[in-house]
Motif scaffolding. Structure first.
Motif, short mmCIF file in Angstrom:
data_model
loop_
_atom_site.label_atom_id
_atom_site.label_comp_id
_atom_site.label_asym_id
_atom_site.label_seq_id
_atom_site.Cartn_x
_atom_site.Cartn_y
_atom_site.Cartn_z
N ASP A 165 0.83 -1.20 0.00
CA ASP A 165 0.00 0.00 0.00
C ASP A 165 0.87 1.25 0.00
O ASP A 165 0.63 2.19 -0.76
CB ASP A 165 -0.92 0.03 1.23
CG ASP A 165 -2.01 -1.02 1.18
OD1 ASP A 165 -2.28 -1.56 0.09
OD2 ASP A 165 -2.59 -1.31 2.25
N SER A 166 1.88 1.26 0.86
CA SER A 166 2.76 2.41 0.98
C SER A 166 3.53 2.66 -0.32
O SER A 166 3.64 3.79 -0.79
CB SER A 166 3.73 2.18 2.14
OG SER A 166 4.64 3.23 2.23
N TYR A 168 2.66 1.75 -3.32
CA TYR A 168 1.69 2.21 -4.32
C TYR A 168 1.39 3.70 -4.12
O TYR A 168 1.42 4.48 -5.08
CB TYR A 168 0.40 1.39 -4.22
CG TYR A 168 -0.70 1.90 -5.12
CD1 TYR A 168 -0.74 1.55 -6.47
CD2 TYR A 168 -1.69 2.75 -4.63
CE1 TYR A 168 -1.74 2.03 -7.30
CE2 TYR A 168 -2.69 3.23 -5.45
CZ TYR A 168 -2.71 2.87 -6.78
OH TYR A 168 -3.70 3.35 -7.61
N GLU A 169 1.11 4.10 -2.89
CA GLU A 169 0.78 5.50 -2.60
C GLU A 169 1.94 6.42 -2.97
O GLU A 169 1.75 7.48 -3.54
CB GLU A 169 0.40 5.69 -1.13
CG GLU A 169 -0.92 5.08 -0.75
CD GLU A 169 -2.09 5.65 -1.54
OE1 GLU A 169 -2.12 6.86 -1.80
OE2 GLU A 169 -2.98 4.86 -1.93
N ARG A 170 3.16 6.01 -2.63
CA ARG A 170 4.34 6.82 -2.93
C ARG A 170 4.52 6.97 -4.44
O ARG A 170 4.75 8.07 -4.95
CB ARG A 170 5.57 6.16 -2.29
CG ARG A 170 6.83 6.97 -2.35
CD ARG A 170 7.99 6.33 -1.62
NE ARG A 170 8.37 5.04 -2.20
CZ ARG A 170 8.16 3.84 -1.64
NH1 ARG A 170 7.56 3.77 -0.46
NH2 ARG A 170 8.54 2.73 -2.23
N LYS A 177 1.67 9.17 -6.04
CA LYS A 177 1.88 10.60 -5.79
C LYS A 177 2.94 11.17 -6.73
O LYS A 177 2.78 12.25 -7.27
CB LYS A 177 2.28 10.84 -4.33
CG LYS A 177 1.13 10.74 -3.37
CD LYS A 177 1.59 10.97 -1.95
CE LYS A 177 0.44 10.76 -0.97
NZ LYS A 177 0.86 10.89 0.42
N GLU A 201 -0.77 4.44 -14.27
CA GLU A 201 -1.67 4.11 -13.15
C GLU A 201 -2.02 2.62 -13.20
O GLU A 201 -2.02 1.95 -12.17
CB GLU A 201 -2.97 4.93 -13.22
CG GLU A 201 -2.83 6.35 -12.79
CD GLU A 201 -4.10 7.16 -13.03
OE1 GLU A 201 -4.32 8.10 -12.26
OE2 GLU A 201 -4.87 6.85 -13.96
N LYS A 259 0.58 -3.52 -7.48
CA LYS A 259 -0.01 -3.68 -6.15
C LYS A 259 -0.77 -5.00 -6.05
O LYS A 259 -0.65 -5.72 -5.06
CB LYS A 259 -0.94 -2.50 -5.84
CG LYS A 259 -1.53 -2.54 -4.45
CD LYS A 259 -2.34 -1.29 -4.16
CE LYS A 259 -2.96 -1.34 -2.78
NZ LYS A 259 -3.69 -0.11 -2.46
N PHE A 310 -8.68 2.57 -5.38
CA PHE A 310 -7.68 2.73 -6.43
C PHE A 310 -8.04 1.93 -7.68
O PHE A 310 -7.55 2.21 -8.76
CB PHE A 310 -6.29 2.32 -5.93
CG PHE A 310 -6.15 0.84 -5.72
CD1 PHE A 310 -5.56 0.07 -6.69
CD2 PHE A 310 -6.63 0.24 -4.58
CE1 PHE A 310 -5.44 -1.29 -6.52
CE2 PHE A 310 -6.52 -1.12 -4.39
CZ PHE A 310 -5.92 -1.88 -5.37
#
Length: 190
Positions: free
Chosen positions: A27-28, A30-32, A35, A52, A59, A114
């Motif tokens: 998750d982390s 993917y988020e990084r 962004k 994307e 992920k 997402f």
């Protein structure tokens, strides 16, 4: 025997925690990356959409790999061996606060924003093995979308220590059983 059981429980707990952290790492990561992608492409375009999707696939793959590791480790730590003839179950396994409470907890743990996934309700069959001590093994989710099923299965492992399952009974004695639940989950966009 008690020492062996205690050791098995410690190993299961530490492994479960390590696997949940694998989901958190995915998750982390993917988020990084998402962004960073949005900084590079602030407005939607073909390249951003392509990237994307690649990040989403990454992920999904990370979750599936973590679930495979969980499955392999669970096979090693199974403590109950089913008897040659399965005992007649006189009382079904149950979640300590009820099926509706469990379904709500699971639904809240699943985040599919997402994926832009919005099939409501999403019907699944959740199957898992519950040993005579209330430990959960071998969870499997069946639904119409394999990727969504993986995230629901991961959510199950994330919440499995947030409540207790009471094992099935045969003539008043707890026994190993397979629990099969038909559930409907609703996914809202946040």
């Amino acid at each position: 025997m008690k020492k062996l059981s205690a050791l098995a429980l410690i190993l299961i707990f530490s492994f479960s925690y390590a696997q949940v952290s694998e989901f958190q790492k995915a998750d982390s990561r993917y988020e990084r990356k998402i962004k960073s992608l949005y900084k590079k492409y602030p407005k939607p375009n073909d390249e951003r959409t392509k990237q994307e999707w690649l990040l989403t696939e990454e992920k999904i793959s990370a979750y599936k790999n973590a679930l495979e590791k969980i499955s392999e480790e669970e096979k090693k730590t199974m403590t109950d061996v089913p008897p040659p003839a399965a005992p007649r179950i006189t009382k079904e396994a149950e979640y300590e606060t009820g099926k509706a409470s469990f379904q709500k907890l699971l639904n809240e743990a699943v985040d599919l924003t997402f994926l832009n996934f919005a099939v409501n309700p999403y019907k699944i069959t959740l199957k898992f093995t519950l040993d005579s001590k209330g430990n959960v093994f071998n969870a499997r989710v069946k639904g119409n979308n394999e990727d969504v099923n993986a995230f629901i299965e991961a959510a199950f492992y994330r919440i499995k220590d947030k409540g207790k399952w009471k094992p099935a009974e045969s003539n008043g004695k707890p026994v190993l059983s397979v629990v099969s639940l038909l559930l409907q989950l609703n996914f809202s966009k946040k």
